[in-house]
Scaffold this motif. Sequence first.
Motif, PDB file in Angstrom:
ATOM      1  N   LYS A  65      19.050  -6.214  10.765  1.00  0.00           N
ATOM      2  CA  LYS A  65      19.450  -6.912  11.166  1.00  0.00           C
ATOM      3  C   LYS A  65      19.950  -7.189  12.109  1.00  0.00           C
ATOM      4  CE  LYS A  65      17.292  -4.300  13.244  1.00  0.00           C
ATOM      5  NZ  LYS A  65      17.786  -2.356  12.989  1.00  0.00           N
ATOM      6  N   GLY A  67      22.914  -6.821  12.102  1.00  0.00           N
ATOM      7  CA  GLY A  67      24.780  -7.028  13.039  1.00  0.00           C
ATOM      8  C   GLY A  67      25.130  -5.952  11.392  1.00  0.00           C
ATOM      9  N   THR A  68      24.514  -5.115  11.307  1.00  0.00           N
ATOM     10  CA  THR A  68      24.913  -4.300   9.363  1.00  0.00           C
ATOM     11  C   THR A  68      25.826  -3.200  10.691  1.00  0.00           C
ATOM     12  OG1 THR A  68      22.707  -4.295   8.658  1.00  0.00           O
ATOM     13  CG2 THR A  68      24.381  -3.308   6.970  1.00  0.00           C
ATOM     14  N   THR A  69      25.521  -2.370  10.967  1.00  0.00           N
ATOM     15  CA  THR A  69      25.660  -0.988  11.522  1.00  0.00           C
ATOM     16  C   THR A  69      27.330  -1.604  12.472  1.00  0.00           C
ATOM     17  OG1 THR A  69      23.940  -0.171  11.406  1.00  0.00           O
ATOM     18  CG2 THR A  69      25.391   1.394  12.462  1.00  0.00           C
ATOM     19  N   ARG A 148      23.235 -13.674  11.441  1.00  0.00           N
ATOM     20  CA  ARG A 148      22.813 -14.012  13.310  1.00  0.00           C
ATOM     21  C   ARG A 148      20.570 -14.707  12.946  1.00  0.00           C
ATOM     22  NH1 ARG A 148      19.860  -8.847  16.088  1.00  0.00           N
ATOM     23  NH2 ARG A 148      20.497  -9.329  18.113  1.00  0.00           N
ATOM     24  N   SER A 156      13.987  -8.181  16.387  1.00  0.00           N
ATOM     25  CA  SER A 156      15.366  -6.726  17.006  1.00  0.00           C
ATOM     26  C   SER A 156      13.950  -6.196  15.115  1.00  0.00           C
ATOM     27  CB  SER A 156      16.491  -7.560  16.295  1.00  0.00           C
ATOM     28  OG  SER A 156      16.805  -5.653  15.404  1.00  0.00           O
ATOM     29  N   TYR A 211      26.974 -12.464  13.524  1.00  0.00           N
ATOM     30  CA  TYR A 211      26.668 -11.786  14.811  1.00  0.00           C
ATOM     31  C   TYR A 211      26.908 -12.686  15.632  1.00  0.00           C
ATOM     32  CZ  TYR A 211      24.131  -8.703  17.824  1.00  0.00           C
ATOM     33  OH  TYR A 211      23.643  -7.711  18.856  1.00  0.00           O
ATOM     34  N   THR A 245      33.400  -0.579  18.890  1.00  0.00           N
ATOM     35  CA  THR A 245      32.979  -1.316  18.395  1.00  0.00           C
ATOM     36  C   THR A 245      31.896  -1.996  19.437  1.00  0.00           C
ATOM     37  OG1 THR A 245      33.996  -2.925  17.791  1.00  0.00           O
ATOM     38  CG2 THR A 245      33.571  -0.661  15.856  1.00  0.00           C
ATOM     39  N   ARG A 275      18.979  -1.651  20.476  1.00  0.00           N
ATOM     40  CA  ARG A 275      18.345  -2.426  21.307  1.00  0.00           C
ATOM     41  C   ARG A 275      18.546  -2.588  22.781  1.00  0.00           C
ATOM     42  NH1 ARG A 275      14.371  -5.900  21.668  1.00  0.00           N
ATOM     43  NH2 ARG A 275      15.735  -6.918  20.297  1.00  0.00           N
ATOM     44  N   LYS A 276      19.372  -3.592  22.207  1.00  0.00           N
ATOM     45  CA  LYS A 276      19.989  -4.563  23.785  1.00  0.00           C
ATOM     46  C   LYS A 276      21.000  -5.165  22.589  1.00  0.00           C
ATOM     47  CE  LYS A 276      15.804  -6.460  25.557  1.00  0.00           C
ATOM     48  NZ  LYS A 276      14.849  -7.546  25.314  1.00  0.00           N
ATOM     49  N   GLY A 277      21.754  -5.516  21.586  1.00  0.00           N
ATOM     50  CA  GLY A 277      22.767  -6.296  21.314  1.00  0.00           C
ATOM     51  C   GLY A 277      23.669  -7.250  22.080  1.00  0.00           C
TER      52      GLY A 277
HETATM   53  P1  A3P Z   1      18.962  -5.697  18.993  1.00  0.00           P
HETATM   54  O1  A3P Z   1      17.797  -5.253  17.963  1.00  0.00           O
HETATM   55  O2  A3P Z   1      18.654  -7.300  18.658  1.00  0.00           O
HETATM   56  O3  A3P Z   1      19.268  -4.536  19.787  1.00  0.00           O
HETATM   57  P2  A3P Z   1      21.476  -4.012  11.810  1.00  0.00           P
HETATM   58  O4  A3P Z   1      22.169  -2.469  11.816  1.00  0.00           O
HETATM   59  O5  A3P Z   1      21.959  -4.709  10.336  1.00  0.00           O
HETATM   60  O6  A3P Z   1      19.732  -2.679  11.555  1.00  0.00           O
HETATM   61  O7  A3P Z   1      21.537  -4.846  13.174  1.00  0.00           O
HETATM   62  C1  A3P Z   1      20.732  -3.698  14.762  1.00  0.00           C
HETATM   63  C2  A3P Z   1      20.947  -5.137  15.797  1.00  0.00           C
HETATM   64  O8  A3P Z   1      22.210  -5.238  15.971  1.00  0.00           O
HETATM   65  C3  A3P Z   1      20.381  -4.255  16.527  1.00  0.00           C
HETATM   66  O9  A3P Z   1      20.076  -5.685  17.261  1.00  0.00           O
HETATM   67  C4  A3P Z   1      21.576  -3.874  17.521  1.00  0.00           C
HETATM   68  O10 A3P Z   1      21.044  -3.714  18.899  1.00  0.00           O
HETATM   69  C5  A3P Z   1      22.567  -5.189  17.292  1.00  0.00           C
HETATM   70  N1  A3P Z   1      23.450  -3.853  17.223  1.00  0.00           N
HETATM   71  C6  A3P Z   1      24.566  -2.417  16.901  1.00  0.00           C
HETATM   72  N2  A3P Z   1      25.433  -2.628  16.837  1.00  0.00           N
HETATM   73  C7  A3P Z   1      25.676  -3.661  17.840  1.00  0.00           C
HETATM   74  C8  A3P Z   1      27.370  -3.848  18.702  1.00  0.00           C
HETATM   75  N3  A3P Z   1      28.279  -2.657  18.938  1.00  0.00           N
HETATM   76  N4  A3P Z   1      27.277  -4.994  19.456  1.00  0.00           N
HETATM   77  C9  A3P Z   1      26.302  -5.851  19.227  1.00  0.00           C
HETATM   78  N5  A3P Z   1      25.019  -5.402  18.488  1.00  0.00           N
HETATM   79  C10 A3P Z   1      25.071  -4.580  18.423  1.00  0.00           C
END
Ligand code: A3P
Length: 313
Positions: A65, A67-69, A148, A156, A211, A245, A275-277
């Motif tokens: 959680k 910001g891997t993706t 983060r 998250s 993050y 992104t 979810r919220k970012g």
């Molecule tokens: P939240 O649940 O606080 O919204 P991971 O990819 O490590 O599982 O992390 C997921 C978290 O990163 C989630 O946080 C997700 O919304 C947030 N996230 C993913 N892409 C993002 C982006 N482009 N900008 C900001 N936050 C992002």
Amino acid sequence: MSESLGAPRHEVCNSGTPHTTTRVQRLKLSNVKGVPLPSSICAIFDKTEKFQAKGDDVLIATYPKAGTTWMIEIVDSIRQGGITKEIKTIPSHERAPYLEFNGLNVISTGLDLLEAMPSPRLVKTHLPFQLVPQSFWDKGCKVIYVARNAKDVLVSFYFFHKMNVRLPETGTWDDFIESFLSGNVAFGSWFDHVTGWWDVREKHQILYVFYEDILQDPMREVERVAHFLGHTLDKVTIQEIVKHTAFDMMKDNPMTNASIFPTSILDLSISPFMRKGQVGDWKNYFTVAQNERFEEEYRRRMAETSLRFRTEL
Ligand code: A3P
């Protein structure tokens, strides 16, 4: 204490009623060298350890959680020199396989995807430093670690447990805070994870990224990552990457928003993956008492490190 902290405003977080699912058996945690991991990951860890990295593999490592993706999308766009057809049409988990993941025959293991993948490969891991296969260090691979702040990770991760129907039950929000603080959650202690990677960042080719910094100044951070990877991109391409992104774009993009996963793995009707970012969402969930308890433990656990996080921007 921040004025804005008060009674929690979100029902789900404070309902005290753990979500249960009848469709899939939630997994338990087991230990690998003292680190709690989902039992499916432990079951194949002897193979994971033997993974043979190649010199041009890039590893993206994070505590869940963090910001891997997001970082995967940034790095893949940098390596491909912009937003290519591959980026637009291939799901994130295929472009950056999750090294230790065991899909339990519903989807491929990370190892199988990596085996079939042409170089240069992008690899995702949530492993703490000490569990990363030795071959990454022997081959001198570049690693980007994203960290983060603990409070936003905790919120998250809580919602992610609800929708990732294979992770253990969270218990109440209060229970989950205690599990997180004691490190009794998947991938172990956040404190050990972020400080473990911080301590070795100068011994290997590791770029440590926050993050909160990406959210605050994505142009600067994308450029920094590109520089680390040895790419020089023009301003227009960097702007294109920042746009592609951004949270709202990734939330609507089926290649990144996890909508292609079966509900027997991720149930987006419980909570969205994107979810919220935000930075500071924790304030909507922590009570004053929970925040005090958290801060006390945080101070104790972070006393010896120079690592600092921002919990608001
Ligand atoms: P939240 O649940 O606080 O919204 P991971 O990819 O490590 O599982 O992390 C997921 C978290 O990163 C989630 O946080 C997700 O919304 C947030 N996230 C993913 N892409 C993002 C982006 N482009 N900008 C900001 N936050 C992002």
